[in-house]
Design a protein around this motif. Structure first.
Motif, PDB file in Angstrom:
ATOM      1  N   MET A 240       0.824  -1.215   0.000  1.00 51.71           N
ATOM      2  CA  MET A 240       0.000   0.000   0.000  1.00 51.71           C
ATOM      3  C   MET A 240       0.857   1.263   0.000  1.00 51.71           C
ATOM      4  O   MET A 240       0.405   2.335  -0.400  1.00 51.71           O
ATOM      5  N   HIS A 254      -3.756   6.922   3.740  1.00 51.77           N
ATOM      6  CA  HIS A 254      -2.717   5.913   3.938  1.00 51.77           C
ATOM      7  C   HIS A 254      -3.082   4.582   3.309  1.00 51.77           C
ATOM      8  O   HIS A 254      -2.240   3.888   2.751  1.00 51.77           O
ATOM      9  N   LEU A 258      -9.111   0.716   4.066  1.00 53.25           N
ATOM     10  CA  LEU A 258      -9.475   1.019   5.448  1.00 53.25           C
ATOM     11  C   LEU A 258     -10.219   2.352   5.500  1.00 53.25           C
ATOM     12  O   LEU A 258      -9.643   3.410   5.254  1.00 53.25           O
ATOM     13  N   ASN A 284      -0.212   2.624   9.885  1.00 50.49           N
ATOM     14  CA  ASN A 284      -1.365   3.224  10.555  1.00 50.49           C
ATOM     15  C   ASN A 284      -1.728   2.278  11.707  1.00 50.49           C
ATOM     16  O   ASN A 284      -1.200   1.155  11.783  1.00 50.49           O
ATOM     17  N   TYR A 286      -3.877   0.223  12.353  1.00 50.31           N
ATOM     18  CA  TYR A 286      -4.407  -1.107  12.050  1.00 50.31           C
ATOM     19  C   TYR A 286      -3.351  -2.048  11.454  1.00 50.31           C
ATOM     20  O   TYR A 286      -3.554  -3.248  11.381  1.00 50.31           O
ATOM     21  N   CYS A 287      -2.232  -1.490  10.959  1.00 53.74           N
ATOM     22  CA  CYS A 287      -1.312  -2.291  10.142  1.00 53.74           C
ATOM     23  C   CYS A 287      -0.751  -3.520  10.859  1.00 53.74           C
ATOM     24  O   CYS A 287      -0.650  -4.591  10.259  1.00 53.74           O
ATOM     25  N   CYS A 290      -3.301  -6.173  10.962  1.00 51.84           N
ATOM     26  CA  CYS A 290      -3.670  -6.477   9.583  1.00 51.84           C
ATOM     27  C   CYS A 290      -2.643  -7.409   8.929  1.00 51.84           C
ATOM     28  O   CYS A 290      -2.993  -8.394   8.281  1.00 51.84           O
ATOM     29  N   ALA A 296      -3.837  -8.025   5.057  1.00 50.95           N
ATOM     30  CA  ALA A 296      -3.186  -7.197   4.021  1.00 50.95           C
ATOM     31  C   ALA A 296      -2.890  -8.040   2.786  1.00 50.95           C
ATOM     32  O   ALA A 296      -3.216  -7.662   1.659  1.00 50.95           O
ATOM     33  N   HIS A 300      -4.605  -7.811  -1.161  1.00 44.64           N
ATOM     34  CA  HIS A 300      -3.894  -7.628  -2.428  1.00 44.64           C
ATOM     35  C   HIS A 300      -3.870  -8.881  -3.297  1.00 44.64           C
ATOM     36  O   HIS A 300      -3.447  -8.824  -4.446  1.00 44.64           O
TER      37      HIS A 300
HETATM   38  S1  SF4 Z   1      -1.229  -3.329   6.416  1.00 40.60           S
HETATM   39 FE1  SF4 Z   1      -3.468  -3.347   6.196  1.00 40.60          FE
HETATM   40  S2  SF4 Z   1      -4.177  -1.437   7.172  1.00 40.60           S
HETATM   41 FE2  SF4 Z   1      -1.953  -1.235   6.772  1.00 40.60          FE
HETATM   42  S3  SF4 Z   1      -1.834  -0.239   4.782  1.00 40.60           S
HETATM   43 FE3  SF4 Z   1      -1.731  -2.462   4.412  1.00 40.60          FE
HETATM   44  S4  SF4 Z   1      -3.867  -3.102   4.000  1.00 40.60           S
HETATM   45 FE4  SF4 Z   1      -3.910  -1.058   4.962  1.00 40.60          FE
END
Ligand code: SF4
Ligand code: SF4
Length: 334
Positions: A240, A254, A258, A284, A286-287, A290, A296, A300
């Motif tokens: 991302m 970001h 989300l 962020n 949540y990462c 995630c 994540a 993708h």
């Molecule tokens: S780890 Fe998850 S919340 Fe963080 S940027 Fe990637 S998809 Fe988004």
């Protein structure tokens, strides 16, 4: 939700309008317990600054229109695409539900090179289970008009139908494939999921609204979703950071998966390149979870059956014929 990339090159996701009339059952735009962005339209002036910076400072060559908004609601969508083309961003992908009135001829002749249409049914009754407030008659007319206009004005516009596979619409999959062929569109079925990181998080923690939880249990191929998530558990990076997601007012988000990102965006119009890179490369809140849980990687990953060793077997096809738009007649529908 739009595509992201695993390459080291920057790409961009542009939200021309921050609203969508369809309010799909699993999309964060239909949630009452998730903060929604203010409804806004991107101006041509903002577009010009964004396009120039993307091209000149980040080397972006590929732009996707539409994240959690419906780009065709924007009355100047073709003008916006022209602004980007004039800045040298000619590879433009637009993702749409097509539940909007717009100038189809102008669109087909525009700078958009690729249209991705999301549908989940071949009759209003089936389509509206997931795409809750989409107007099926209007969508059918738009698809047929796009097909006609492509025949009249042959150009480079490629059209895909992204068919959301759910348990409740599996019996219409072959009819959708046949219709796509009739229209000259590429048919791309994929296993529909829960609707983004917010939903995955809330599903995991038992916080999903009851109506959405019921929808997931009844209609989503959960064995597929959970299997694919498991394959990505424990990952440590997310691509991302190379996707520059721009909101209509010029804010940079970001994460495109989300909804909470809307509340923590930074100003893409005024921040320096170094500040933008730092923002994108930083995480962020949540990462951590995630990545650890596999959301994540799942976000993708390709979700077509060809990529899935344990794809569930579809139920047998049932006889089905597509109704004439507006007729209200459904033949052989089960
Ligand atoms: S780890 Fe998850 S919340 Fe963080 S940027 Fe990637 S998809 Fe988004
Ligand atoms: S069509 Fe797309 S943006 Fe609109 S509500 Fe559905 S998933 Fe969300």
């Amino acid at each position: 939700m739009s595509n992201s990339t695993g390459s080291s090159q920057y790409v961009a996701t542009i939200e021309s309008v921050s609203t969508c009339p369809v309010k799909c059952e699993m999309c964060p735009v239909s949630r009452t317990d998730v903060a929604q962005p203010n409804s806004q339209l991107m101006s041509l002036e903002t577009a010009a600054v964004v396009a120039a910076r993307l091209k000149n400072e980040f080397g972006v060559g590929f732009v996707s229109w539409g994240n959690w908004g419906e780009p065709l609601v924007h009355p100047q969508m073709t003008e916006l695409s022209r602004v980007f083309a004039e800045a040298g961003l000619d590879n433009q992908f637009l993702s749409s539900s097509l539940s909007a009135k717009f100038d189809v001829e102008a669109f087909v002749k525009s700078n958009i090179s690729h249209l991705d249409i999301s549908i989940s049914g071949m009759t209003a009754g089936v389509y509206n289970v997931g795409h809750k407030h989409g107007k099926w008659d209007l969508i059918q007319r738009n698809m047929e008009e796009i097909s006609e206009m492509r025949a009249r004005f042959p150009g480079r516009l490629q059209v895909d139908i992204r068919w959301h596979r759910y348990k409740h619409n599996e019996f219409q999959l072959e009819a959708a494939r046949a219709w796509a062929a009739e229209l000259g569109f590429t048919f791309k079925p994929y296993y529909a999921h829960l609707g983004g990181v917010d939903a995955l998080h809330d599903y995991e923690h038992g916080k999903l609204e009851q109506s959405k939880l019921n929808f997931v249990r009844e209609n989503v191929f959960l064995e597929f979703v959970e299997g694919l998530i498991a394959q990505h558990r424990g990952e440590t990076s997310c691509p991302m950071n190379k996707n520059l997601i721009i909101h209509p007012d010029g804010r940079l988000l970001h994460c495109c998966a989300l909804m909470a990102s809307h509340q923590s965006g930074v100003d893409f119009l005024t921040k320096s390149r170094a500040e933008i890179v730092q923002f994108k490369d930083g995480g962020n809140p949540y990462c951590g979870e995630c990545l650890a849980k596999g959301w994540a990687g799942f976000t993708h990953a390709s979700k077509t059956e060809a990529d899935l060793p344990q794809a569930p077997a579809p139920p047998p096809a049932l006889p089905y014929s597509r109704p004439t738009p507006g007729s209200g007649i459904v033949k052989n529908q089960i």
